[in-house]
Design a protein around this motif. Structure first.
Motif, short mmCIF file in Angstrom:
data_model
loop_
_atom_site.label_atom_id
_atom_site.label_comp_id
_atom_site.label_asym_id
_atom_site.label_seq_id
_atom_site.Cartn_x
_atom_site.Cartn_y
_atom_site.Cartn_z
N ASN A 276 28.00 0.59 16.85
CA ASN A 276 28.63 -0.28 17.84
C ASN A 276 28.69 0.48 19.16
OD1 ASN A 276 30.69 -2.83 18.22
ND2 ASN A 276 31.36 -1.08 19.41
N SER A 277 28.04 -0.05 20.18
CA SER A 277 28.06 0.55 21.52
C SER A 277 28.55 -0.49 22.50
CB SER A 277 26.65 1.02 21.92
OG SER A 277 26.18 2.02 21.05
N GLU A 278 29.47 -0.10 23.35
CA GLU A 278 30.02 -1.06 24.31
C GLU A 278 30.46 -0.34 25.57
OE1 GLU A 278 34.57 -1.57 22.79
OE2 GLU A 278 33.03 -2.52 21.54
N PHE A 329 30.73 -6.57 30.86
CA PHE A 329 30.95 -5.77 29.67
C PHE A 329 29.87 -6.08 28.64
CE2 PHE A 329 33.29 -4.73 25.68
CZ PHE A 329 33.66 -3.43 26.00
N ASP A 330 29.17 -5.04 28.19
CA ASP A 330 28.07 -5.18 27.24
C ASP A 330 28.47 -4.62 25.88
OD1 ASP A 330 26.60 -6.15 29.29
OD2 ASP A 330 24.98 -4.68 29.18
N HIS A 364 27.38 -10.09 26.16
CA HIS A 364 27.61 -9.74 27.56
C HIS A 364 28.71 -10.68 28.07
CE1 HIS A 364 23.10 -8.44 27.97
NE2 HIS A 364 23.76 -7.73 27.09
N ASP A 365 29.75 -10.10 28.62
CA ASP A 365 30.80 -10.90 29.25
C ASP A 365 30.96 -10.47 30.69
OD1 ASP A 365 31.97 -12.72 27.28
OD2 ASP A 365 32.48 -10.91 26.17
N ARG A 366 30.86 -11.43 31.60
CA ARG A 366 31.12 -11.16 33.01
C ARG A 366 32.28 -12.03 33.44
NH1 ARG A 366 26.46 -12.74 35.80
NH2 ARG A 366 27.48 -14.65 36.50
N ASN A 382 27.42 -14.26 27.03
CA ASN A 382 26.10 -14.21 26.40
C ASN A 382 26.27 -13.56 25.03
OD1 ASN A 382 23.37 -14.15 25.89
ND2 ASN A 382 22.95 -12.42 27.25
N ASN A 383 26.10 -14.32 23.97
CA ASN A 383 26.31 -13.77 22.63
C ASN A 383 25.20 -14.15 21.65
OD1 ASN A 383 27.23 -16.46 22.73
ND2 ASN A 383 28.59 -16.16 20.98
#
Length: 788
Positions: A276-278, A329-330, A364-366, A382-383
């Motif tokens: 898990n990378s964020e 946020f990715d 991806h959340d903006r 974006n999921n």
């Protein structure tokens, strides 16, 4: 189209496990005298070795020397010259012909890589030739999305979990080829079980608040079983900081296990991996001031809000925007499960089986974007997700002059493109987007059959003809209307573009290859090869094939690569040299019928078609000129042009034939050395590494085509030192390792990526200016580790 095919998955897993259980039950376990002597019968020198290790092993210099193709292995000693908080993307940078580009300095952030000008990665960068055209595997398992052809580098965020990296240039031999081997393949070999128990633990602290914990545990061998468990946890900030102090933090963790059962005639293994990378992703930054781009953004009408100009020359080379002005946020997650079986039926016949399952989630959340503020697409959710599972089986049979390998594989996959652009101020939401949205389902089945013959008419001559029959079945369904009921925005899928909601294509093509290796001296190897590979065209994003371009325009891309080279291997000092490994090769790769998709800042896909011709020279060297001194070097020189490139309307396209392939450095070089200096019982091991990336042409978003503008070359120096100190703890003598790493010693300020903007990213009335990602400044890391 949304079915999960759980029954098929269970059958896939049950068959090899049941087969392995039956074989182990019918085969005698290791006799006591065999175990004392040092291990099991070797079935395959790459997959099964004697003690102290079991499981997948790195290619040896002798195996690389004998290969009829260009292969490069990056071992643990070379990996240790890289940042300790790096991931697979950084590891790839040590390969001849490699180009690595990212927006961070750790494994949690995403990178796009390229080998001899052929790209791969999910870093969000446009303009790469076949940006989905390298095969990436972990312990032999394919981890490239079969539908999009893309690999998320953040799925392998921790270098500590890997013992080596093996790179094969070009499509490779038929028996080792998958569905995306256009420009080459990269296998990351993780830690393997050992016959003796042990383990390690390490703590790292560094610049920008970086903190990392790594560990590994080895059970040792018990009744033929041996297991390794390892993990890594990392967090820290970016070197990009906004005026409010927001430092774009990121974190990652990865967990891995593998257990191997060795029996008299082979081995069986089970493996698992989760990562898990964020983190927050900083924006590209203008290289020079633009009156329309300030740190405060724009009004809803697109008028710049007065304030300091945002650019490398005005707000700072490494500056970024405030959190409340831009925040993205990715998240990247990957789960992998696999089982392997290697079994010797008799002295001349072996069977190998690999079953695997991979699940990849991306988000991806903006939440903020003030360019302009209150725009319809100010927010993004974006999921997408992908899963794939498959099985590969092959058998090898040795004869007097031949070794024949026959086999095949089948793989099923499903990719969903779900994405929503919206603005709550106008009544939009994640479930009811009011700007743009998509949710396409791509189902794809890949299958192949191959036969490969290693023919030795002379003891020092290998001829390897092979043929692989590759088949692909693709089905597309636009699910946006059902997944987003009540949406008022624009459907970016097929329905929104007036195309059929369901479309399908199927392809079957033969891939021919011929490879040869001649060894006139026991230290000199001459080789040449011709190899072919097909792949499905790149899809996904906000448009492109099946979504905005009819499926009849989809066609398989074709790679045709020729190589010729030599290798020198001296395993003991002679001719005034130490243990010496050197090689060079010339290559020519024609990559035709490409579908080149670039997703711009507005979430729209721009599609072009073309053929590129890449040619050049790769060089590698490893040497131990004196005792305890190890030196290595990797270099490449590449020339790449589009012999055919067109974009725009399908009926009246614009041609850019003869353009240089963007993001292909004309030259790359890395050269390094380390020296182990013994002081009593202690060992001091300093190292130095220099990495150079040459000039490269860039992409122009205004034209949607390659540009004649160049990004200049740059180089960085990394240094470090390790101290190994024996200590008496826990009832025995352990090795305590302390290390210091300094990356970019001279604090060189350079841009690792640059493109010409059309104006969409920052909402400016005109384009034509440069947007860049700066490379990392000087960073310092300190680590302390113990092996037991």
């Amino acid at each position: 189209m949304k079915c999960q095919r759980s029954d098929a998955r269970l059958l896939l897993w049950a068959s090899p496990i049941a087969l392995a259980a039956a074989i182990m039950a019918a085969s005698p376990t290791l006799a006591a005298d065999d175990a004392d002597a040092g291990g099991a019968t070797t079935v395959n020198p790459v997959l099964v070795t004697a003690k102290p290790s079991v499981g997948t092993q790195s290619l040896t210099p002798e195996q690389v020397f004998a290969a009829p193709q260009t292969v490069r292995v990056i071992d643990k000693a070379q990996l240790d010259t890289l940042t300790p908080v790096g991931g697979a993307g950084q590891a790839f940078s040590l390969t001849p012909g490699a180009y690595v580009n990212g927006y961070g300095a750790t494994g949690a952030t995403k990178y796009t890589i390229a080998l001899d000008g052929i790209g791969q990665g999910w870093g969000g960068y446009g303009g790469y030739t076949g940006g989905a055209s390298l095969m990436i595997t972990m312990d032999g398992v394919p981890i490239v999305d079969p539908v999009t052809g893309l690999w998320a580098s953040a799925s392998l965020p921790a270098l500590s979990l890997f013992q080596s990296e093996s790179v094969t240039y070009g499509p490779g031999s038929a028996a080792n080829r998958w569905y995306d081997n256009i420009g080459g393949s990269v296998d990351f070999t993780p830690l393997q079980p050992t016959t003796a128990p042990g383990g390690s633990i390490a703590l790292t602290f560094g610049s920008y608040g970086q903190q990392q914990l790594d560990f590994s545990l080895q059970t040792g061998e018990h009744a033929g079983w041996s297991t390794v468990i390892a993990g890594s946890f990392d967090q820290g900030n970016s070197y990009r900081v906004g005026p409010d102090g927001f430092s774009n933090p990121a974190s990652d963790y990865a967990l891995y296990f593998k257990t191997v059962k060795t029996f008299a005639k082979g081995d069986f293994s089970l493996g698992g991996y989760y990562a898990n990378s964020e983190g927050y992703r900083p924006q590209v930054i203008p290289t020079s001031p633009n009156a329309s781009i300030t740190l405060n953004g724009q009004t809803p009408a697109g008028v710049p809000i007065p304030g300091p100009l945002y650019s490398q020359q005005t707000s700072g080379f490494y500056s970024s925007l405030a959190y409340n002005n831009y925040e993205k946020f990715d998240v990247n997650q990957m789960l992998m499960l696999d089982s392997k079986l290697n079994y010797a039926i008799d002295d001349t016949t072996e069977v190998h089986n690999l079953a695997y399952y991979v699940l990849e989630n991306r988000r991806h959340d903006r939440q903020f974007d003030v360019f302009p503020s209150d725009a319809p697409n100010q927010y993004e959710h974006n999921n997408p997700h992908t899963w794939w599972f498959g099985d590969k089986i092959d058998a090898t049979k040795s004869f007097a002059l031949n070794t024949v390998d026959v086999g095949g594989s089948i793989q099923d996959s499903l990719y969903n493109t779900k994405n929503a652009f919206y603005n709550p101020a106008d009544g939009g939401s994640q479930l009811q987007p009011n700007a743009k949205y998509r949710s396409g389902y791509f189902s794809q089945i890949d299958a192949d059959l191959f036969i490969q013959d290693d023919f030795r008419p002379l003891p020092n001559l290998l001829l390897r003809p092979s043929v692989r029959m590759a088949s692909f079945w693709i089905n597309y369904s636009d699910g946006a209307q059902s997944d987003f009921p009540g949406a008022t925005g624009v459907d970016q899928g097929a329905i929104g573009n007036g195309l059929p909601a369901r479309q399908s294509r199927s392809f079957t093509r033969p891939e021919f290859s011929f490879e040869a290796n001649y060894t006139p001296r026991n230290w000199l190897s001459l080789y040449a090869s011709y190899e072919e590979a097909y792949k499905t065209p790149q899809v996904g994003g906000g448009g492109g094939l099946y979504q905005s371009i009819p499926s009849q325009y989809a066609d398989l891309a074709l790679a045709q690569e020729s190589q010729a080279g030599f290798k020198v291997l001296l395993d003991k000092p002679q001719y005034g040299l130490g243990s010496f490994d050197f090689g060079a090769n010339y290559f020519f790769l024609r990559y035709s019928k490409q579908t080149i998709t670039t997703t711009n800042a507005l979430g729209n896909a721009v599609t072009a078609f073309g053929t590129s011709d890449n040619e050049g020279v790769n060089i590698f060297l490893d040497d131990n000129p004196i005792a305890d001194l190890h030196a290595f070097a990797n270099a490449s020189f590449v020339h790449a042009i589009y012999s055919n490139y067109f974009t725009g309307s399908l009926t009246s396209p614009t041609s850019y034939n003869g353009s240089h392939v963007p993001y292909t450095p004309v030259a790359t070089l890395n050269i390094g050395a380390d020296y182990k200096w013994s002081v009593g019982r202690d060992v001091i091991d300093p190292y130095i590494l220099y990495q150079y990336t040459g000039a490269q042409y860039i992409f122009n978003n205004v034209t949607g085509a390659p540009s004649s503008q160049e990004l200049g070359g740059y180089g960085v120096i990394n240094i470090g030192v390790k101290f190994d100190v024996p200590v008496n703890v826990f009832g025995g003598t352990r090795v305590l390792t302390m290390s210091v790493n300094v990356d970019n010693l001279t604090n060189n300020m350079y841009n690792s990526y640059l493109y010409i903007s059309s104006g969409g990213y920052f909402g400016t009335p005109t384009g034509g200016y440069g947007l860049a990602y700066p490379g990392a400044p000087r960073t310092v890391y300190g680590s302390i580790a113990m092996k037991f």
